[in-house]
Design a protein around this motif. Structure first.
Motif, PDB file in Angstrom:
ATOM      1  N   GLU A 342     -10.418   5.679   6.586  1.00  0.00           N
ATOM      2  CA  GLU A 342     -10.759   4.401   6.992  1.00  0.00           C
ATOM      3  C   GLU A 342     -11.478   3.556   5.896  1.00  0.00           C
ATOM      4  N   SER A 343     -12.197   4.288   5.053  1.00  0.00           N
ATOM      5  CA  SER A 343     -12.639   3.300   3.990  1.00  0.00           C
ATOM      6  C   SER A 343     -11.761   2.892   2.802  1.00  0.00           C
ATOM      7  N   ARG A 344     -10.713   3.720   2.944  1.00  0.00           N
ATOM      8  CA  ARG A 344      -9.526   3.563   1.923  1.00  0.00           C
ATOM      9  C   ARG A 344      -8.438   2.598   2.621  1.00  0.00           C
ATOM     10  N   GLN A 345      -8.650   2.310   3.945  1.00  0.00           N
ATOM     11  CA  GLN A 345      -7.863   1.532   4.584  1.00  0.00           C
ATOM     12  C   GLN A 345      -6.500   2.136   5.031  1.00  0.00           C
ATOM     13  N   CYS A 346      -6.629   3.599   5.149  1.00  0.00           N
ATOM     14  CA  CYS A 346      -5.237   4.313   5.505  1.00  0.00           C
ATOM     15  C   CYS A 346      -5.236   4.407   6.846  1.00  0.00           C
ATOM     16  N   SER A 347      -4.284   3.825   7.352  1.00  0.00           N
ATOM     17  CA  SER A 347      -3.883   3.990   8.933  1.00  0.00           C
ATOM     18  C   SER A 347      -3.517   5.233   9.596  1.00  0.00           C
ATOM     19  N   ILE A 349      -4.435   8.040   9.988  1.00  0.00           N
ATOM     20  CA  ILE A 349      -5.550   9.233   9.920  1.00  0.00           C
ATOM     21  C   ILE A 349      -4.869  10.398  10.635  1.00  0.00           C
ATOM     22  N   SER A 350      -4.352  10.006  11.754  1.00  0.00           N
ATOM     23  CA  SER A 350      -3.937  11.407  12.771  1.00  0.00           C
ATOM     24  C   SER A 350      -2.686  12.383  11.871  1.00  0.00           C
ATOM     25  N   SER A 351      -2.042  11.683  11.196  1.00  0.00           N
ATOM     26  CA  SER A 351      -1.139  12.578  10.042  1.00  0.00           C
ATOM     27  C   SER A 351      -2.142  13.137   8.927  1.00  0.00           C
ATOM     28  N   LEU A 352      -2.886  12.313   8.678  1.00  0.00           N
ATOM     29  CA  LEU A 352      -3.868  12.971   7.432  1.00  0.00           C
ATOM     30  C   LEU A 352      -4.458  14.158   7.988  1.00  0.00           C
ATOM     31  N   VAL A 353      -5.167  14.121   9.191  1.00  0.00           N
ATOM     32  CA  VAL A 353      -5.723  15.371   9.887  1.00  0.00           C
ATOM     33  C   VAL A 353      -4.838  16.397  10.060  1.00  0.00           C
ATOM     34  N   SER A 354      -3.686  16.271  10.537  1.00  0.00           N
ATOM     35  CA  SER A 354      -2.561  17.228  10.636  1.00  0.00           C
ATOM     36  C   SER A 354      -2.134  17.870   9.583  1.00  0.00           C
ATOM     37  N   PHE A 408      -1.588   8.325  -2.719  1.00  0.00           N
ATOM     38  CA  PHE A 408      -1.256   9.658  -3.132  1.00  0.00           C
ATOM     39  C   PHE A 408      -2.375  10.857  -3.444  1.00  0.00           C
ATOM     40  N   SER A 409      -3.222  10.208  -4.046  1.00  0.00           N
ATOM     41  CA  SER A 409      -4.276  11.081  -4.446  1.00  0.00           C
ATOM     42  C   SER A 409      -5.405  11.531  -3.089  1.00  0.00           C
ATOM     43  N   LEU A 410      -5.211  10.666  -2.349  1.00  0.00           N
ATOM     44  CA  LEU A 410      -5.999  11.064  -0.842  1.00  0.00           C
ATOM     45  C   LEU A 410      -5.193  12.223  -0.346  1.00  0.00           C
ATOM     46  N   GLY A 475     -22.878  -1.191   9.080  1.00  0.00           N
ATOM     47  CA  GLY A 475     -22.375   0.134   9.706  1.00  0.00           C
ATOM     48  C   GLY A 475     -21.048   0.442   9.008  1.00  0.00           C
ATOM     49  N   ARG A 476     -20.273  -0.402   8.246  1.00  0.00           N
ATOM     50  CA  ARG A 476     -18.991   0.010   7.773  1.00  0.00           C
ATOM     51  C   ARG A 476     -18.793  -0.234   6.444  1.00  0.00           C
ATOM     52  N   CYS A 477     -18.180   0.468   5.804  1.00  0.00           N
ATOM     53  CA  CYS A 477     -17.932   0.241   4.312  1.00  0.00           C
ATOM     54  C   CYS A 477     -16.448   0.457   3.848  1.00  0.00           C
ATOM     55  N   LEU A 478     -15.900  -0.401   3.197  1.00  0.00           N
ATOM     56  CA  LEU A 478     -14.451  -0.461   2.829  1.00  0.00           C
ATOM     57  C   LEU A 478     -14.475  -0.389   1.289  1.00  0.00           C
TER      58      LEU A 478
END
Length: 546
Positions: A342-347, A349-354, A408-410, A475-478
């Motif tokens: 979320e901080s990297r504004q990657c939408s 997240i579900s695919s990243l967790v999988s 890509f690094s993420l 409460g949020r950091c980007l």
């Protein structure tokens, strides 16, 4: 039903249990929504992630329970704890119960985290007891499926709750509460200790199991990139989880044919002379002695160590710090993956967790593959050496790679951390038995994994403080700066863990494989068998040699 069939059937049941037992691994998929629903700060969200890991602090209870209670009862206790911990959280979020305070949610998360220990303990005990000559391979293969848990839960949610983020968060909690209970009920009759009797060769079955497991992992990785539909991915994973049943079914069919052939053979009349009978008996005795020699070669002798003695040994503390600066750091990263993305504004997240789940699956499987195929070579690489040479160095590099802000690094860093964390976690099960024996494994290993909640709190709390500081108290950091210092700190700690692993490795060097003419050596890394039985095997092998 013959014991080999029951052995394989118990392993299939363990695989099913492990595949749904990583309920804490899907936390990143709904952590951001949970933060909004409960109006949590980043520190409070980190405390909930820590609470789930803190359940392992009470894992010793499940180890003691496995000694005095039937294993099916231990299994059901674990599933009911999870039902209570996650179920009440779901009812609260679904507005079906009165308002819960943060303290209540924190306690329920501890309860849910502890449920994992009960199911894991049963899986480890059953696998070690049912596969005495192959327990390293069997434990590693079955625990690899824990890495698949987040993928399974994510596929179910994607298939049935594809839209609303709030509804998805509730769906994860509902699944975490009821799916382990259902699978425990299904698996309880077959996940039990079997009287294996005479050791038999099981190479063919394990080759098939490895083929199925590797195919499962490949499908999991491919489907994580959404190349297949969500429903197709779910059906595919379900099919691959049923595929291991092929091995006990094939074993049962083979035994049925063997019994029929033996019955037909006994119906015939043979006229053996006394000499022919003696020759046949001698051949049979020789085969039996050769099998005992092979068993003696595969099983090594070492002392049994209890918790009190274990805590006073230097190799335990080296092992403890290697684990906390390796696998535990990786788990803390995966717990915070939702906020990092979320901080990297990657939408996605579900695919990243999988993706992290799929690569963790392969990481957990890697040690079993090495165990199985390197066991036929002249020398076996020790567990600490595997941690140093194959895992800790890439893990350190992955944390430094994450300092780069590119997506890509993420993805690449997440994949590497998933592989290394999964592999170290899998190796730890066998390392505990090798260093401290199998008799007190349930208690010893639960003491070892107590480092996870400790590291989760310290490392996660530090990351949350840095996150809040970079966000100017909001409460949020980007931005990449949110976790940049955290990644540098974690990478440096991992380098220190690599040093500890080298120290541990230098005290446990390569173990040569014994031959028929060699005595079986004893040492701190060797496996446990009954001493009297081993001496008898050695004595008989010496008679045959001379």
């Amino acid at each position: 039903m013959p014991s080999p069939t029951l052995q394989w059937l118990s392993l299939v049941g363990v695989i099913w249990l492990q595949s749904i037992n990583g309920t804490n691994t899907n936390f990143p998929a709904y952590s951001s929504q949970l933060k909004l629903l409960l109006s949590l700060s980043q520190l409070q969200l980190n405390n909930l992630a820590f609470a789930s890991d803190a359940g392992k602090l009470f894992g010793l209870i499940s180890g003691v329970a496995s000694v005095y209670l039937p294993l099916y009862l231990v299994l059901m206790i674990g599933s009911l704890l999870g039902l209570t911990g996650y179920g009440l959280q779901y009812l609260f979020l679904a507005s079906q119960t009165s308002s819960l305070s943060f303290c209540h949610v924190f306690f329920l998360s501890i309860l849910a985290g502890n449920s994992i220990c009960w199911i894991n303990t049963v899986c480890y005990v059953v696998t070690i007891q049912n596969f005495p000559s192959y327990h390293q391979v069997a434990v590693g293969l079955s625990t690899s499926y824990v890495g698949l848990s987040a993928k399974i839960y994510t596929d179910i949610v994607d298939a049935f709750v594809p839209s609303s983020p709030i509804k998805r968060a509730k769906a994860y909690l509902l699944l975490n509460s009821i799916l382990p209970l259902l699978v425990c009920i299904i698996s309880a009759p077959i996940v039990r200790i079997i009287d294996v009797g005479k050791p038999s060769r099981m190479d063919g079955g394990f080759i098939v199991m490895f083929a199925i497991t590797v195919a499962t992992g490949i499908f999991s990785v491919i489907s994580s990139f959404r190349s297949a539909s969500t429903m197709g991915s779910l059906i595919g994973i379900g099919t691959f989880l049923l595929a291991p049943l092929m091995v006990p079914l094939a074993e049962q069919t083979r035994d049925a044919f063997k019994l029929r052939w033996r019955t037909n053979r006994e119906g015939r009349v043979y006229d053996f002379t006394i000499d022919e009978k003696n020759v046949a008996e001698s051949v049979e005795d020789g085969k039996e002695q050769n099998e005992k020699i092979a068993e003696a070669q595969e099983i090594h002798v070492k002392e049994e160590i209890g918790v009190k003695l274990m805590l006073g040994r230097i190799d335990f503390w080296l092992y403890f710090f290697v684990y906390i600066s390796g696998a535990t750091l990786g788990l803390v990263f995966l717990n915070n993956l939702g906020q990092i993305a979320e901080s990297r504004q990657c939408s996605r997240i579900s695919s990243l967790v999988s993706l992290s789940s799929s690569f963790s699956f392969f990481g957990r499987l890697l040690p079993s593959l090495l165990d199985y195929f390197l066991s036929r070579s002249k020398h076996l690489m020790s567990r600490p050496a595997s941690v140093v040479l194959l895992l800790m160095a890439p893990l350190s590099g992955a944390f430094f790679l994450l300092v780069n802000g590119a997506n890509f690094s993420l993805y690449l860093g997440t994949a590497i951390i998933g592989v290394c964390t999964g592999a170290i976690t899998s190796i730890a099960v066998s390392m505990t038995t090798e260093l401290f024996g199998t008799k007190n494994f349930g208690k010893n290993h639960n003491v070892v994994v107590a480092n996870i909640p400790l590291g989760s709190f310290v490392f996660g709390y530090t990351a949350a403080l840095l996150y809040r500081r970079e966000g100017n108290g909001e409460g949020r950091c980007l931005g990449i700066e949110c976790y940049k210092k955290t990644f540098i700190t974690w990478g440096s700690l991992c380098v220190l863990g690599t040093f500890f692993a080298f120290v541990l490795h230098n005290s446990k060097v390569l173990c040569p494989k014994t031959s028929q003419q060699q005595q079986i050596l004893t040492g701190n890394l060797l496996l446990t068998v009954d001493e009297a039985h081993t001496r008898e095997i050695l004595a008989q092998s010496q008679l045959i040699t001379h």
